[in-house]
Design a protein around this motif. Structure first.
Motif, PDB file in Angstrom:
ATOM      1  N   LEU A 162      -8.155 -13.589  -9.788  1.00 62.22           N
ATOM      2  CA  LEU A 162      -7.234 -13.310  -8.687  1.00 62.22           C
ATOM      3  C   LEU A 162      -6.731 -11.874  -8.748  1.00 62.22           C
ATOM      4  O   LEU A 162      -6.517 -11.237  -7.729  1.00 62.22           O
ATOM      5  CB  LEU A 162      -6.048 -14.291  -8.716  1.00 62.22           C
ATOM      6  N   PHE A 163      -6.570 -11.342  -9.951  1.00 63.06           N
ATOM      7  CA  PHE A 163      -6.082  -9.985 -10.132  1.00 63.06           C
ATOM      8  C   PHE A 163      -7.215  -8.952 -10.141  1.00 63.06           C
ATOM      9  O   PHE A 163      -7.002  -7.795 -10.497  1.00 63.06           O
ATOM     10  CB  PHE A 163      -5.250  -9.881 -11.410  1.00 63.06           C
ATOM     11  N   SER A 164      -8.414  -9.354  -9.738  1.00 67.10           N
ATOM     12  CA  SER A 164      -9.562  -8.460  -9.693  1.00 67.10           C
ATOM     13  C   SER A 164      -9.381  -7.407  -8.595  1.00 67.10           C
ATOM     14  O   SER A 164      -8.696  -7.630  -7.604  1.00 67.10           O
ATOM     15  CB  SER A 164     -10.818  -9.280  -9.405  1.00 67.10           C
ATOM     16  N   LYS A 165     -10.031  -6.264  -8.771  1.00 64.25           N
ATOM     17  CA  LYS A 165      -9.989  -5.215  -7.753  1.00 64.25           C
ATOM     18  C   LYS A 165     -10.949  -5.514  -6.612  1.00 64.25           C
ATOM     19  O   LYS A 165     -10.809  -4.976  -5.525  1.00 64.25           O
ATOM     20  CB  LYS A 165     -10.329  -3.859  -8.374  1.00 64.25           C
ATOM     21  N   ASP A 166     -11.924  -6.380  -6.862  1.00 67.72           N
ATOM     22  CA  ASP A 166     -12.899  -6.769  -5.841  1.00 67.72           C
ATOM     23  C   ASP A 166     -12.285  -7.857  -4.965  1.00 67.72           C
ATOM     24  O   ASP A 166     -11.953  -8.945  -5.450  1.00 67.72           O
ATOM     25  CB  ASP A 166     -14.183  -7.263  -6.509  1.00 67.72           C
ATOM     26  N   ILE A 167     -12.137  -7.581  -3.675  1.00 62.19           N
ATOM     27  CA  ILE A 167     -11.467  -8.512  -2.766  1.00 62.19           C
ATOM     28  C   ILE A 167     -12.222  -9.836  -2.653  1.00 62.19           C
ATOM     29  O   ILE A 167     -11.604 -10.898  -2.548  1.00 62.19           O
ATOM     30  CB  ILE A 167     -11.229  -7.885  -1.368  1.00 62.19           C
TER      31      ILE A 167
ATOM     32  N   ALA B  56       1.561 -14.168  -7.953  1.00 59.88           N
ATOM     33  CA  ALA B  56       0.762 -13.026  -7.510  1.00 59.88           C
ATOM     34  C   ALA B  56       1.321 -12.413  -6.226  1.00 59.88           C
ATOM     35  O   ALA B  56       1.321 -11.194  -6.059  1.00 59.88           O
ATOM     36  CB  ALA B  56      -0.684 -13.459  -7.291  1.00 59.88           C
ATOM     37  N   LEU B  57       1.816 -13.245  -5.341  1.00 61.03           N
ATOM     38  CA  LEU B  57       2.332 -12.763  -4.067  1.00 61.03           C
ATOM     39  C   LEU B  57       3.649 -12.000  -4.234  1.00 61.03           C
ATOM     40  O   LEU B  57       3.847 -10.947  -3.633  1.00 61.03           O
ATOM     41  CB  LEU B  57       2.521 -13.941  -3.105  1.00 61.03           C
ATOM     42  N   PHE B  58       4.541 -12.513  -5.066  1.00 61.10           N
ATOM     43  CA  PHE B  58       5.864 -11.907  -5.206  1.00 61.10           C
ATOM     44  C   PHE B  58       5.970 -10.914  -6.353  1.00 61.10           C
ATOM     45  O   PHE B  58       6.963 -10.214  -6.478  1.00 61.10           O
ATOM     46  CB  PHE B  58       6.931 -12.997  -5.365  1.00 61.10           C
ATOM     47  N   GLY B  59       4.952 -10.839  -7.205  1.00 64.94           N
ATOM     48  CA  GLY B  59       4.990  -9.928  -8.340  1.00 64.94           C
ATOM     49  C   GLY B  59       4.630  -8.504  -7.948  1.00 64.94           C
ATOM     50  O   GLY B  59       4.306  -8.204  -6.796  1.00 64.94           O
ATOM     51  N   ASN B  60       4.674  -7.623  -8.917  1.00 62.13           N
ATOM     52  CA  ASN B  60       4.348  -6.215  -8.706  1.00 62.13           C
ATOM     53  C   ASN B  60       2.844  -6.018  -8.936  1.00 62.13           C
ATOM     54  O   ASN B  60       2.428  -5.477  -9.963  1.00 62.13           O
ATOM     55  CB  ASN B  60       5.177  -5.341  -9.664  1.00 62.13           C
ATOM     56  N   TYR B  61       2.041  -6.463  -7.965  1.00 62.50           N
ATOM     57  CA  TYR B  61       0.593  -6.416  -8.088  1.00 62.50           C
ATOM     58  C   TYR B  61      -0.014  -5.642  -6.926  1.00 62.50           C
ATOM     59  O   TYR B  61       0.682  -5.269  -5.981  1.00 62.50           O
ATOM     60  CB  TYR B  61       0.009  -7.833  -8.169  1.00 62.50           C
ATOM     61  N   SER B  62      -1.318  -5.451  -6.973  1.00 63.58           N
ATOM     62  CA  SER B  62      -2.006  -4.646  -5.966  1.00 63.58           C
ATOM     63  C   SER B  62      -2.063  -5.351  -4.612  1.00 63.58           C
ATOM     64  O   SER B  62      -1.840  -6.561  -4.493  1.00 63.58           O
ATOM     65  CB  SER B  62      -3.429  -4.333  -6.434  1.00 63.58           C
ATOM     66  N   LYS B  63      -2.416  -4.567  -3.601  1.00 58.21           N
ATOM     67  CA  LYS B  63      -2.558  -5.070  -2.237  1.00 58.21           C
ATOM     68  C   LYS B  63      -3.657  -6.133  -2.176  1.00 58.21           C
ATOM     69  O   LYS B  63      -3.510  -7.157  -1.502  1.00 58.21           O
ATOM     70  CB  LYS B  63      -2.903  -3.890  -1.324  1.00 58.21           C
ATOM     71  N   THR B  64      -4.739  -5.891  -2.902  1.00 58.10           N
ATOM     72  CA  THR B  64      -5.857  -6.837  -2.945  1.00 58.10           C
ATOM     73  C   THR B  64      -5.400  -8.191  -3.482  1.00 58.10           C
ATOM     74  O   THR B  64      -5.728  -9.236  -2.915  1.00 58.10           O
ATOM     75  CB  THR B  64      -6.978  -6.281  -3.843  1.00 58.10           C
ATOM     76  N   THR B  65      -4.624  -8.176  -4.557  1.00 57.53           N
ATOM     77  CA  THR B  65      -4.134  -9.409  -5.165  1.00 57.53           C
ATOM     78  C   THR B  65      -3.210 -10.155  -4.213  1.00 57.53           C
ATOM     79  O   THR B  65      -3.313 -11.371  -4.060  1.00 57.53           O
ATOM     80  CB  THR B  65      -3.404  -9.097  -6.482  1.00 57.53           C
TER      81      THR B  65
ATOM     82  N   HIS C  74      10.506 -10.706   2.165  1.00 56.34           N
ATOM     83  CA  HIS C  74      10.440 -10.017   0.869  1.00 56.34           C
ATOM     84  C   HIS C  74      10.643  -8.509   1.050  1.00 56.34           C
ATOM     85  O   HIS C  74      10.372  -7.957   2.116  1.00 56.34           O
ATOM     86  CB  HIS C  74       9.081 -10.295   0.206  1.00 56.34           C
ATOM     87  N   SER C  75      11.118  -7.861   0.009  1.00 59.77           N
ATOM     88  CA  SER C  75      11.391  -6.423   0.085  1.00 59.77           C
ATOM     89  C   SER C  75      10.122  -5.567   0.100  1.00 59.77           C
ATOM     90  O   SER C  75      10.131  -4.453   0.614  1.00 59.77           O
ATOM     91  CB  SER C  75      12.275  -5.996  -1.087  1.00 59.77           C
ATOM     92  N   ASP C  76       9.010  -6.085  -0.441  1.00 55.77           N
ATOM     93  CA  ASP C  76       7.754  -5.341  -0.487  1.00 55.77           C
ATOM     94  C   ASP C  76       7.026  -5.427   0.855  1.00 55.77           C
ATOM     95  O   ASP C  76       6.811  -6.515   1.390  1.00 55.77           O
ATOM     96  CB  ASP C  76       6.869  -5.895  -1.610  1.00 55.77           C
ATOM     97  N   LYS C  77       6.640  -4.269   1.382  1.00 57.83           N
ATOM     98  CA  LYS C  77       5.988  -4.201   2.697  1.00 57.83           C
ATOM     99  C   LYS C  77       4.641  -4.935   2.700  1.00 57.83           C
ATOM    100  O   LYS C  77       4.325  -5.656   3.645  1.00 57.83           O
ATOM    101  CB  LYS C  77       5.783  -2.735   3.086  1.00 57.83           C
ATOM    102  N   VAL C  78       3.850  -4.758   1.641  1.00 60.28           N
ATOM    103  CA  VAL C  78       2.529  -5.402   1.565  1.00 60.28           C
ATOM    104  C   VAL C  78       2.676  -6.922   1.559  1.00 60.28           C
ATOM    105  O   VAL C  78       1.924  -7.631   2.234  1.00 60.28           O
ATOM    106  CB  VAL C  78       1.756  -4.916   0.315  1.00 60.28           C
ATOM    107  N   THR C  79       3.662  -7.423   0.828  1.00 65.39           N
ATOM    108  CA  THR C  79       3.918  -8.862   0.780  1.00 65.39           C
ATOM    109  C   THR C  79       4.306  -9.380   2.165  1.00 65.39           C
ATOM    110  O   THR C  79       3.797 -10.406   2.613  1.00 65.39           O
ATOM    111  CB  THR C  79       5.032  -9.186  -0.233  1.00 65.39           C
TER     112      THR C  79
END
Length: 145
Positions: free
Chosen positions: A28-33, A57-66, A95-100
């Motif tokens: 899930l945390f892979s860089k490959d979508i 994964a959704l609410f954590g400090n992770y990449s856009k892909t994740t 949520h405060s994160d724009k990507v989320t």
């Protein structure tokens, strides 16, 4: 040769399930979508355990892909978990994160049918047209009797 199935004890089954969850979490945390989305989909079938990982994964400090893969997994939930997945996506819209926020809003819109699902390569059914060209003339054979 005889096929003997090894009976697994409850603790062995539990360890096997935990290992599967660890592997899916890593993917899930892979860089490959593609890999991340597939892991998100498989986690959507894992009931509460999968929901917890997708929520992290959704609410954590992770990449856009994740985050996008987690939103995909949440909207792919089935049965009794579908409502819980939708609730998590609703929470993510504030949520405060724009990507989320964006991932959750898009996931909810797709769940509600406001955005049509894409159907893979080519996206639509295209009609096959004939190729315009010269007509071939065949030599006439003698009439049949």
């Amino acid at each position: 040769m005889t096929d003997e199935k090894k009976e697994l004890s409850d603790s062995e089954k539990h360890e096997e399930a935990l290992e599967r969850l660890r592997q899916l979490r890593e993917k899930l945390f892979s860089k490959d979508i593609s890999t991340a989305r597939l892991a998100g989909f498989h986690l959507s079938w894992m009931q509460e355990d999968g929901l917890a990982i997708l929520k992290e994964a959704l609410f954590g400090n992770y990449s856009k892909t994740t985050k996008k893969a987690a939103a995909y997994g949440l909207r792919s939930m089935r049965g009794r978990m579908k409502k819980l997945g939708a609730e998590v996506l609703e929470q993510g819209r504030e949520h405060s994160d724009k990507v989320t926020r964006e991932a959750c809003a898009k996931g909810l819109a797709i769940m509600k049918g406001q955005i049509p699902k894409r159907s893979g390569p080519g996206q639509g059914k295209r009609k096959i047209r004939g190729i315009a060209g010269r007509r071939r003339s065949r030599p006439r054979s003698a009439p049949r009797k």
